[in-house]
Design an enzyme around this catalytic site. Structure first.
Site, PDB file in Angstrom:
ATOM      1  N   SER A 123     -18.310 -18.854  81.088  1.00  0.00           N
ATOM      2  CA  SER A 123     -17.228 -18.012  81.619  1.00  0.00           C
ATOM      3  C   SER A 123     -15.966 -18.830  81.848  1.00  0.00           C
ATOM      4  O   SER A 123     -16.034 -20.001  82.201  1.00  0.00           O
ATOM      5  CB  SER A 123     -17.694 -17.386  82.949  1.00  0.00           C
ATOM      6  OG  SER A 123     -16.602 -16.802  83.628  1.00  0.00           O
ATOM      7  N   TYR A 147     -20.999 -19.014  91.524  1.00  0.00           N
ATOM      8  CA  TYR A 147     -21.277 -18.432  90.201  1.00  0.00           C
ATOM      9  C   TYR A 147     -20.703 -19.346  89.121  1.00  0.00           C
ATOM     10  O   TYR A 147     -21.418 -19.749  88.197  1.00  0.00           O
ATOM     11  CB  TYR A 147     -20.665 -17.028  90.097  1.00  0.00           C
ATOM     12  CG  TYR A 147     -20.498 -16.576  88.674  1.00  0.00           C
ATOM     13  CD1 TYR A 147     -19.244 -16.515  88.088  1.00  0.00           C
ATOM     14  CD2 TYR A 147     -21.604 -16.257  87.899  1.00  0.00           C
ATOM     15  CE1 TYR A 147     -19.099 -16.144  86.770  1.00  0.00           C
ATOM     16  CE2 TYR A 147     -21.467 -15.884  86.576  1.00  0.00           C
ATOM     17  CZ  TYR A 147     -20.201 -15.830  86.021  1.00  0.00           C
ATOM     18  OH  TYR A 147     -20.049 -15.470  84.696  1.00  0.00           O
ATOM     19  N   LYS A 151     -22.561 -21.870  86.150  1.00  0.00           N
ATOM     20  CA  LYS A 151     -22.241 -21.902  84.712  1.00  0.00           C
ATOM     21  C   LYS A 151     -21.899 -23.336  84.285  1.00  0.00           C
ATOM     22  O   LYS A 151     -22.326 -23.823  83.249  1.00  0.00           O
ATOM     23  CB  LYS A 151     -21.064 -20.967  84.397  1.00  0.00           C
ATOM     24  CG  LYS A 151     -21.394 -19.493  84.522  1.00  0.00           C
ATOM     25  CD  LYS A 151     -22.399 -19.031  83.472  1.00  0.00           C
ATOM     26  CE  LYS A 151     -22.619 -17.529  83.518  1.00  0.00           C
ATOM     27  NZ  LYS A 151     -23.643 -17.082  82.556  1.00  0.00           N
TER      28      LYS A 151
HETATM   29  C1  WQD Z   1      -9.107  -8.752  87.306  1.00  0.00           C
HETATM   30  C2  WQD Z   1      -7.742  -8.578  87.988  1.00  0.00           C
HETATM   31  C3  WQD Z   1      -7.849  -8.778  90.362  1.00  0.00           C
HETATM   32  C4  WQD Z   1     -10.289  -5.160  90.978  1.00  0.00           C
HETATM   33  C5  WQD Z   1     -14.271 -11.856  87.275  1.00  0.00           C
HETATM   34  C6  WQD Z   1     -15.120 -13.093  87.353  1.00  0.00           C
HETATM   35  C7  WQD Z   1     -15.342 -13.653  85.976  1.00  0.00           C
HETATM   36  C8  WQD Z   1     -15.909 -12.581  85.088  1.00  0.00           C
HETATM   37  C9  WQD Z   1     -14.992 -11.375  85.040  1.00  0.00           C
HETATM   38  C10 WQD Z   1     -18.296 -12.746  85.048  1.00  0.00           C
HETATM   39  C11 WQD Z   1      -7.509  -9.572  89.107  1.00  0.00           C
HETATM   40  C12 WQD Z   1      -7.437  -7.357  89.964  1.00  0.00           C
HETATM   41  C13 WQD Z   1      -9.569  -6.204  90.401  1.00  0.00           C
HETATM   42  C14 WQD Z   1      -9.616  -4.214  91.801  1.00  0.00           C
HETATM   43  C15 WQD Z   1      -7.553  -5.382  91.409  1.00  0.00           C
HETATM   44  N1  WQD Z   1     -17.193 -12.195  85.538  1.00  0.00           N
HETATM   45  N2  WQD Z   1      -8.222  -6.297  90.615  1.00  0.00           N
HETATM   46  N3  WQD Z   1      -8.267  -4.355  91.974  1.00  0.00           N
HETATM   47  O1  WQD Z   1     -11.742 -11.644  88.968  1.00  0.00           O
HETATM   48  O2  WQD Z   1     -10.511 -11.986  86.743  1.00  0.00           O
HETATM   49  O3  WQD Z   1     -13.002 -12.202  86.816  1.00  0.00           O
HETATM   50  O4  WQD Z   1     -14.857 -10.905  86.397  1.00  0.00           O
HETATM   51  O5  WQD Z   1     -18.406 -13.524  84.143  1.00  0.00           O
HETATM   52  O6  WQD Z   1     -16.242 -14.724  86.085  1.00  0.00           O
HETATM   53  O7  WQD Z   1     -14.404 -14.071  88.100  1.00  0.00           O
HETATM   54  O8  WQD Z   1     -11.969  -9.965  87.075  1.00  0.00           O
HETATM   55  O9  WQD Z   1     -11.820  -7.514  86.967  1.00  0.00           O
HETATM   56  O10 WQD Z   1     -12.455  -8.606  89.182  1.00  0.00           O
HETATM   57  O11 WQD Z   1     -10.101  -8.792  88.341  1.00  0.00           O
HETATM   58  O12 WQD Z   1      -6.318  -5.481  91.610  1.00  0.00           O
HETATM   59  O13 WQD Z   1     -10.220  -3.247  92.349  1.00  0.00           O
HETATM   60  O14 WQD Z   1      -7.698  -7.281  88.578  1.00  0.00           O
HETATM   61  O15 WQD Z   1      -7.090  -9.222  91.494  1.00  0.00           O
HETATM   62  O16 WQD Z   1      -6.116  -9.903  89.114  1.00  0.00           O
HETATM   63  P1  WQD Z   1     -11.710 -11.503  87.488  1.00  0.00           P
HETATM   64  P2  WQD Z   1     -11.651  -8.660  87.923  1.00  0.00           P
END
Ligand code: WQD
Length: 331
Positions: A123, A147, A151
């Site tokens: 990841s 997490y 990895k």
């Molecule tokens: C994306 C953007 C949030 C939800 C994570 C893990 C990564 C991988 C993918 C496993 C960010 C914003 C999110 C919400 C929001 N997982 N957001 N409101 O955090 O980039 O990555 O998931 O492999 O390892 O770290 O993904 O989709 O949670 O967030 O504003 O309700 O959307 O702040 O900018 P992230 P995400």
């Protein structure tokens, strides 16, 4: 045959379909900790092929031994693992035990049976908070949650294993932000409970299952102040695994690749793209930053293009359309 651990999961199931469509014979192993049994039938329908399935856990060495004894396995694509960042902070030992010890069991069983080809699901979270973007594979790694650390530990184990025995052929794939669904609408991301990730949350708001999207922070140093990520279609990601499998089938070595599009989108841009693609409104409100979030993260995917002949082909509109079709089958 190709063993797919976690093959009933979001990325595993899409990869299983693409592998079988490309003529591979697969075996799927999954403990349904973050997937559903009915997905197996959907994979069979889409691939038009059957496959052996084992409801088994990587921590069950007897089950692993049975699978490798019963089948002639050429390679393993290893998806199985816990992947919720917040949960990993609350339960680090659970994550290290399941993800790291489970992978060690798998590697020991592979060694015992002379199986030395692996594609590993890593990841972009291993990069932590990058100093600059886009990110190349030689960037410093610095996991910022258990997490991501799990990895990184597995990547280290795989590199040490290769250095101890160059017979191994390994591809480490660092995913950026997988979203979207199979264009048939039959497979997709279907998290249990309230989604942590952006796209599944948007889909639940668009379909009225949740009232409003919270945008976590609008004061980041980005164009519109909201977080920027490299969203990649789950089918593009799956096809990246086929390319990785092809690469390790013909040459030894250990290789690490970023699987992203090379393009970053902000939260507000994703909302706009989703509304334009689907015609569905996504009511949102600005909320405080989420602890642990970084401002900006997107890939330089050129190494995968040059060395594997892979690049993402689907755009953000495709991702939004496919995510919506999966969540809301044609009425
Ligand atoms: C994306 C953007 C949030 C939800 C994570 C893990 C990564 C991988 C993918 C496993 C960010 C914003 C999110 C919400 C929001 N997982 N957001 N409101 O955090 O980039 O990555 O998931 O492999 O390892 O770290 O993904 O989709 O949670 O967030 O504003 O309700 O959307 O702040 O900018 P992230 P995400």
């Amino acid at each position: 045959m190709i063993l797919i651990t976690g093959g009933a999961g979001y990325i595993g199931s899409h990869t299983a379909v693409e592998l079988m469509m490309a003529g591979h014979e697969v075996i799927i192993m999954d403990n349904f900790s973050n997937s559903k049994p009915q997905t197996l039938e959907l994979i069979r329908t889409l691939a038009g092929k059957n496959f052996p399935f084992y409801e088994a856990d990587m921590l069950d060495t007897t089950a692993l031994e049975e699978i490798f004894t019963r089948h002639k396995i050429e390679a393993v694509i290893h998806f199985a693992g816990f992947k919720a960042v917040g949960e990993s902070v609350a339960q680090p030992v659970l994550y290290y035990h399941n993800n790291v010890a489970g992978t060690i069991n798998l590697l020991q069983t592979m060694s015992k049976h002379g199986v030395t080809q692996m594609v590993f699901s890593s990841s972009a979270t291993v990069y932590g908070n990058p100093q600059t973007v886009p990110i190349t594979e030689d960037f410093p790694v610095a996991a910022v949650n258990p997490y991501g650390s799990s990895k990184l530990m597995i990547e280290q184990i795989l590199n040490d294993l290769y250095n101890s025995d160059p017979q191994w052929r390994i591809c480490i794939l660092r995913y950026f932000n997988p979203i979207g669904a199979h264009p048939s609408g039959l497979l997709g991301e279907d998290p249990n409970g309230i989604p942590n990730n952006l796209m599944p949350y948007i889909v639940k708001v668009a379909s009225g299952q949740l009232p409003v999207l919270n945008v976590f922070g609008s004061d980041y140093p980005t164009a519109d102040g909201t977080g920027v990520r490299d969203y990649i279609h789950v089918v593009d990601l799956s096809l990246g695994h086929l390319k990785a499998l092809q690469k390790i089938s013909v040459e030894p070595g250990i290789h690490t690749y970023n699987l992203g599009t090379g393009r970053g989108y902000s939260v507000l841009e994703v909302i706009d793209a989703f509304e334009a693609a689907t015609g569905q409104k996504v009511p949102y409100q600005i909320a405080p930053r989420r602890p642990g979030d970084i401002a900006e993260c997107y890939a330089d995917p050129s190494k995968a293009r040059v060395e594997m002949g892979w690049q993402a082909a689907r755009n953000l509109t495709d991702m939004c359309m496919d995510a919506w079709r999966f969540a809301r089958p044609a009425v």
